[in-house]
Design a protein around this motif. Structure first.
Motif, PDB file in Angstrom:
ATOM      1  N   LEU A   1       0.819  -1.082   0.070  1.00 23.93           N
ATOM      2  CA  LEU A   1       0.069  -0.175   0.184  1.00 23.93           C
ATOM      3  C   LEU A   1       0.892   1.176  -0.089  1.00 23.93           C
ATOM      4  CD1 LEU A   1      -2.595  -1.117   2.490  1.00 23.93           C
ATOM      5  CD2 LEU A   1      -2.897  -1.211   0.306  1.00 23.93           C
ATOM      6  N   LYS A   2       0.296   2.293  -0.651  1.00 18.79           N
ATOM      7  CA  LYS A   2       0.901   3.746  -0.674  1.00 18.79           C
ATOM      8  C   LYS A   2       0.064   4.521   0.261  1.00 18.79           C
ATOM      9  CE  LYS A   2       3.433   3.256  -4.963  1.00 18.79           C
ATOM     10  NZ  LYS A   2       3.653   3.648  -6.373  1.00 18.79           N
ATOM     11  N   PHE A   3       0.750   5.251   1.106  1.00 21.64           N
ATOM     12  CA  PHE A   3      -0.037   6.402   2.090  1.00 21.64           C
ATOM     13  C   PHE A   3       0.607   7.704   1.928  1.00 21.64           C
ATOM     14  CE2 PHE A   3      -0.037   2.567   5.234  1.00 21.64           C
ATOM     15  CZ  PHE A   3      -1.209   2.013   4.596  1.00 21.64           C
ATOM     16  N   LEU A   4      -0.223   8.564   1.848  1.00 19.90           N
ATOM     17  CA  LEU A   4       0.324  10.017   1.849  1.00 19.90           C
ATOM     18  C   LEU A   4      -0.099  10.491   3.268  1.00 19.90           C
ATOM     19  CD1 LEU A   4       1.180  12.749   0.279  1.00 19.90           C
ATOM     20  CD2 LEU A   4      -1.099  13.187  -0.127  1.00 19.90           C
TER      21      LEU A   4
ATOM     22  N   LEU B   1       4.238   4.367  12.522  1.00 15.95           N
ATOM     23  CA  LEU B   1       3.129   3.464  12.467  1.00 15.95           C
ATOM     24  C   LEU B   1       2.724   3.338  11.025  1.00 15.95           C
ATOM     25  CD1 LEU B   1       0.611   2.520  14.020  1.00 15.95           C
ATOM     26  CD2 LEU B   1      -0.584   4.251  13.742  1.00 15.95           C
ATOM     27  N   LEU B   2       2.818   4.112  10.275  1.00 15.14           N
ATOM     28  CA  LEU B   2       2.122   4.051   8.700  1.00 15.14           C
ATOM     29  C   LEU B   2       3.376   3.124   8.244  1.00 15.14           C
ATOM     30  CD1 LEU B   2       0.830   7.607   7.845  1.00 15.14           C
ATOM     31  CD2 LEU B   2      -0.415   5.518   8.526  1.00 15.14           C
ATOM     32  N   ASN B   3       4.446   3.510   8.643  1.00 10.30           N
ATOM     33  CA  ASN B   3       5.660   2.341   7.919  1.00 10.30           C
ATOM     34  C   ASN B   3       5.434   0.970   8.076  1.00 10.30           C
ATOM     35  OD1 ASN B   3       7.340   4.157   6.429  1.00 10.30           O
ATOM     36  ND2 ASN B   3       8.307   5.011   8.080  1.00 10.30           N
ATOM     37  N   GLN B   4       4.672   0.575   9.064  1.00 12.52           N
ATOM     38  CA  GLN B   4       4.496  -0.911   9.312  1.00 12.52           C
ATOM     39  C   GLN B   4       3.555  -1.362   8.403  1.00 12.52           C
ATOM     40  OE1 GLN B   4       3.369  -1.504  13.553  1.00 12.52           O
ATOM     41  NE2 GLN B   4       4.328   0.403  14.312  1.00 12.52           N
ATOM     42  N   TYR B   5       2.816  -0.621   7.896  1.00  7.34           N
ATOM     43  CA  TYR B   5       1.730  -0.989   6.801  1.00  7.34           C
ATOM     44  C   TYR B   5       1.885  -0.669   5.435  1.00  7.34           C
ATOM     45  CZ  TYR B   5      -0.459  -1.906  11.498  1.00  7.34           C
ATOM     46  OH  TYR B   5      -0.722  -2.189  12.669  1.00  7.34           O
ATOM     47  N   GLY B   6       2.639   0.327   5.129  1.00  9.53           N
ATOM     48  CA  GLY B   6       2.802   0.450   3.563  1.00  9.53           C
ATOM     49  C   GLY B   6       3.898   1.617   3.434  1.00  9.53           C
TER      50      GLY B   6
ATOM     51  N   ASP C   1      -2.756  11.319 -10.693  1.00  7.51           N
ATOM     52  CA  ASP C   1      -4.063  10.850 -10.403  1.00  7.51           C
ATOM     53  C   ASP C   1      -4.027   9.530  -9.663  1.00  7.51           C
ATOM     54  OD1 ASP C   1      -4.742  13.392 -11.284  1.00  7.51           O
ATOM     55  OD2 ASP C   1      -5.988  12.675 -12.830  1.00  7.51           O
ATOM     56  N   ALA C   2      -4.772   9.132  -8.610  1.00  4.50           N
ATOM     57  CA  ALA C   2      -4.875   7.610  -8.348  1.00  4.50           C
ATOM     58  C   ALA C   2      -3.506   6.923  -8.011  1.00  4.50           C
ATOM     59  CB  ALA C   2      -5.433   6.667  -9.187  1.00  4.50           C
ATOM     60  N   THR C   3      -2.750   8.013  -7.148  1.00  2.10           N
ATOM     61  CA  THR C   3      -1.503   7.308  -6.593  1.00  2.10           C
ATOM     62  C   THR C   3      -1.631   6.788  -5.449  1.00  2.10           C
ATOM     63  OG1 THR C   3      -0.227   9.289  -7.745  1.00  2.10           O
ATOM     64  CG2 THR C   3       0.837   8.166  -5.902  1.00  2.10           C
ATOM     65  N   PHE C   4      -2.310   7.056  -4.231  1.00  2.00           N
ATOM     66  CA  PHE C   4      -2.270   6.508  -2.964  1.00  2.00           C
ATOM     67  C   PHE C   4      -3.617   5.591  -2.658  1.00  2.00           C
ATOM     68  CE2 PHE C   4       0.155  10.474  -3.050  1.00  2.00           C
ATOM     69  CZ  PHE C   4       1.674   9.953  -2.747  1.00  2.00           C
TER      70      PHE C   4
END
Length: 225
Positions: A19-22, A34-39, A74-77
């Motif tokens: 997964l990619k998070f912004l 925290l976010l790095n644990q999932y994406g 568009d539609a990156t994350f």
């Protein structure tokens, strides 16, 4: 915490796909670990100094820019996180439109913003806050940006009476010291209340999505594209 509580379905997907998070308006990256644990996390902020302070050992991508013109396709994350971000941005509706644009179809939006103008204090001026939100107002803005709202609630109900009283105190005692102080400074009796608030917050953060807290100093909204 709140991020985990409201995004459990997003984080569960990380077991099956990358997964990619912004982290939009990330500041120094309070939630990066925290976010790095999932994406894969992209921290985006207008302040380069804040981006520089993010843990250099992480694989986080750091991008400097404003919140009304995001430099992504568009539609990156898969998910966009905004923690006290719209509060600072003049054209908050444009930021929501940009968040919608850079999300993939079915992508998630998670927002936490300061609530109610009656809680406005010197701290808001200190951190250049432009406005506070009512839940109904914020939900409407998010829906106008074409999102489908999944959940909305207030939080930090335990802080509301103290925030209100401190606001009155600051208006009655108009001194230069109050004009410049931030809520990040712990002082007086507040230092004795911090442990109690921290304990209460942990419980509230765990259950507020299900309980739907009717009033508080923050408003939380989760939505889908």
């Amino acid at each position: 915490n709140l991020v985990s509580t409201f995004n459990a379905d997003v984080f569960e997907r990380s077991n099956k796909e990358v997964l990619k998070f912004l982290d939009l308006g990330s500041g120094p990256g309070s939630f990066t670990s925290l976010l790095n644990q999932y994406g894969q996390v992209t921290c985006y902020d207008i302040d380069f100094g804040s981006l520089e302070s993010i843990d250099p050992s992480s694989q986080t991508l750091r991008v400097q820019g404003n919140g009304v013109s995001l430099g992504f396709e568009d539609a990156t994350f898969d998910a966009v996180f905004m923690i006290t971000v719209l509060y600072h941005i003049k054209d908050d509706n444009k930021t929501l439109e940009e968040a919608y644009r850079v999300l993939k179809p079915g992508g998630s939006l998670f927002i936490v913003e300061p609530a109610f103008n009656i809680f406005k204090r010197a701290h808001d001026k200190h951190v250049h806050g432009l406005r506070r939100y009512k839940k109904k107002q914020l939900v409407k803005q998010i829906e106008n940006a074409h999102f489908e709202v999944q959940s909305s609630t207030y939080s930090k109900m335990q802080l509301a009476p103290f925030a209100f009283l401190l606001g009155i105190k600051e208006r009655l005692i108009k001194t230069s010291s109050y004009d410049s102080r931030s809520d990040l400074e712990v002082r007086g009796i507040e230092k004795y209340l911090v442990p109690l608030f921290a304990w209460w917050s942990k419980i509230e953060d765990k259950y507020c999505e299900k309980i739907k807290i009717p009033f508080g100093t923050s408003v939380i909204v989760s939505a889908k594209k």
